[in-house]
Design a protein around this motif. Structure first.
Motif, mmCIF file in Angstrom:
data_model
loop_
_atom_site.group_PDB
_atom_site.id
_atom_site.type_symbol
_atom_site.label_atom_id
_atom_site.label_comp_id
_atom_site.label_asym_id
_atom_site.label_seq_id
_atom_site.Cartn_x
_atom_site.Cartn_y
_atom_site.Cartn_z
ATOM 1 N N VAL A 121 -8.472 18.052 13.238
ATOM 2 C CA VAL A 121 -8.782 16.931 12.354
ATOM 3 C C VAL A 121 -7.509 16.372 11.740
ATOM 4 C CG1 VAL A 121 -9.889 16.317 10.164
ATOM 5 C CG2 VAL A 121 -11.151 17.637 11.873
ATOM 6 N N ALA A 122 -6.622 17.261 11.313
ATOM 7 C CA ALA A 122 -5.355 16.814 10.711
ATOM 8 C C ALA A 122 -4.510 16.037 11.701
ATOM 9 C CB ALA A 122 -4.587 18.022 10.185
ATOM 10 N N ARG A 123 -4.568 16.425 12.979
ATOM 11 C CA ARG A 123 -3.795 15.746 14.023
ATOM 12 C C ARG A 123 -4.537 14.542 14.603
ATOM 13 N NH1 ARG A 123 -2.872 18.565 18.745
ATOM 14 N NH2 ARG A 123 -1.133 17.164 19.152
ATOM 15 N N GLN A 124 -5.831 14.409 14.223
ATOM 16 C CA GLN A 124 -6.670 13.344 14.756
ATOM 17 C C GLN A 124 -6.738 13.394 16.277
ATOM 18 O OE1 GLN A 124 -8.248 10.359 12.611
ATOM 19 N NE2 GLN A 124 -8.358 12.438 11.754
ATOM 20 N N SER A 125 -6.864 14.628 16.786
ATOM 21 C CA SER A 125 -6.938 14.802 18.235
ATOM 22 C C SER A 125 -7.370 16.226 18.559
ATOM 23 C CB SER A 125 -5.570 14.530 18.870
ATOM 24 O OG SER A 125 -5.596 14.788 20.261
ATOM 25 N N GLU A 163 -20.025 15.572 12.900
ATOM 26 C CA GLU A 163 -19.243 15.695 11.671
ATOM 27 C C GLU A 163 -17.776 15.313 11.855
ATOM 28 O OE1 GLU A 163 -21.863 19.275 9.573
ATOM 29 O OE2 GLU A 163 -19.917 19.726 10.470
ATOM 30 N N VAL A 164 -17.245 15.474 13.068
ATOM 31 C CA VAL A 164 -15.806 15.227 13.262
ATOM 32 C C VAL A 164 -15.510 14.079 14.214
ATOM 33 C CG1 VAL A 164 -15.204 17.608 12.697
ATOM 34 C CG2 VAL A 164 -15.637 16.983 15.097
ATOM 35 N N ALA A 166 -15.428 10.937 13.689
ATOM 36 C CA ALA A 166 -14.545 9.947 13.076
ATOM 37 C C ALA A 166 -13.095 10.416 13.043
ATOM 38 C CB ALA A 166 -15.018 9.628 11.655
ATOM 39 N N ASP A 167 -12.884 11.709 13.232
ATOM 40 C CA ASP A 167 -11.537 12.274 13.237
ATOM 41 C C ASP A 167 -10.982 12.445 14.646
ATOM 42 O OD1 ASP A 167 -11.243 12.801 10.327
ATOM 43 O OD2 ASP A 167 -12.985 14.085 10.697
ATOM 44 N N ARG A 168 -11.642 11.831 15.609
ATOM 45 C CA ARG A 168 -11.190 11.820 17.004
ATOM 46 C C ARG A 168 -11.130 13.218 17.617
ATOM 47 N NH1 ARG A 168 -9.510 6.967 18.451
ATOM 48 N NH2 ARG A 168 -8.360 7.776 20.259
ATOM 49 N N VAL A 169 -12.023 14.086 17.156
ATOM 50 C CA VAL A 169 -12.169 15.419 17.735
ATOM 51 C C VAL A 169 -13.496 15.448 18.480
ATOM 52 C CG1 VAL A 169 -12.356 17.895 17.289
ATOM 53 C CG2 VAL A 169 -10.812 16.482 15.904
#
Length: 241
Positions: A121-125, A163-164, A166-169
């Motif tokens: 999530v922090a890396r958006q990938s 849940e994730v 939107a975080d590109r995971v």
């Protein structure tokens, strides 16, 4: 059309990667230029990075993942494949066997995701793959604990995916079909093995590597999906040289 995957510079964590499908995937990731890190209670084949850990132990999983991040600085893919498959009828199922199956097959996936996904999530990938089974929807005599854990994983993965997203995971599920692994042979001796061979067929661990690499790659623009590997797909590999 031939598919080729380039994992150069990427790190993929594989639980249960010492044998069977996980070991075949680790070899595939390394061959594609990436680094496979196996989390397992036993050692994988020589040449594969390994951290000895029981995925049912949440603190051990957290520590193992922290070690991978400290060493490599990134985790691009997580394949949660560690599982046990005891056989016992519902009426004879011991509490310890039921608990242990859910602790490894279900809790272990949750602990891995809690440790790895925040980094993604922090890396958006990132890409997460978990395993289900046809038994999750059909059931199978003597496999209640295993089937229940695999059914729960589908709901868990779909929820995490939502849940994730939107975080590109991405979080997807693979149903690999019946594969000739040490675990399969232990749980399906005699007539059970003949049943699978005579109905949907029994594939090899290497047959699942392509679908897994696809789900780990950016070509899989999908999340919350279940990729089912049919018997015909097993046969397809014989035509690809």
């Amino acid at each position: 059309m031939k598919a080729r995957f380039d994992a150069t510079g990427e790190v993929v964590v594989i639980s249960g990667g010492a044998r069977g499908i996980g070991a075949a995937l680790a070899a595939g990731v390394n061959a594609a230029g990436g680094t496979a890190v196996v989390l397992d209670v036993v050692a994988p084949p020589a040449g594969v990075e390994h951290v000895q850990v029981d995925v049912a132990d949440r603190s051990a999983v957290t520590e193992a993942v922290a070690g991978v991040l400290a060493q490599y600085g990134r985790i691009d893919g997580l394949v949660a494949g560690a599982a046990v498959q005891p056989r016992s009828t519902v009426l004879e199922l011991e509490p310890a066997e039921w608990s242990r199956t859910l602790q490894v097959n279900l809790d272990g996936v949750v602990w891995l995701c809690q440790a790895v996904v925040p980094h993604m999530v922090a890396r958006q990938s990132g890409s997460v793959v978990v395993f289900t089974s046809g038994m999750a929807s059909t059931g199978y005599p003597g496999a209640a604990a295993y089937a229940a854990s695999k059914a729960a994983l589908v709901a868990f993965a779909k929820t995490l995916a939502a849940e994730v997203v939107a975080d590109r995971v991405r979080v997807n599920v693979v149903a690999p079909g019946v594969i000739d692994t040490e675990q399969f042979r232990g749980a399906n001796a005699g007539a059970d093995r003949e049943h699978w061979q005579d109905t949907i067929g029994v594939g090899d661990p290497e047959d699942v590597v392509g679908p897994l690499l696809f789900l780990l790659s950016d070509a899989a623009a999908m999340t919350g999906s279940v990729l089912t590997r049919e018997r015909a797909f097993t046969k397809l590999t014989s035509f690809v040289e």
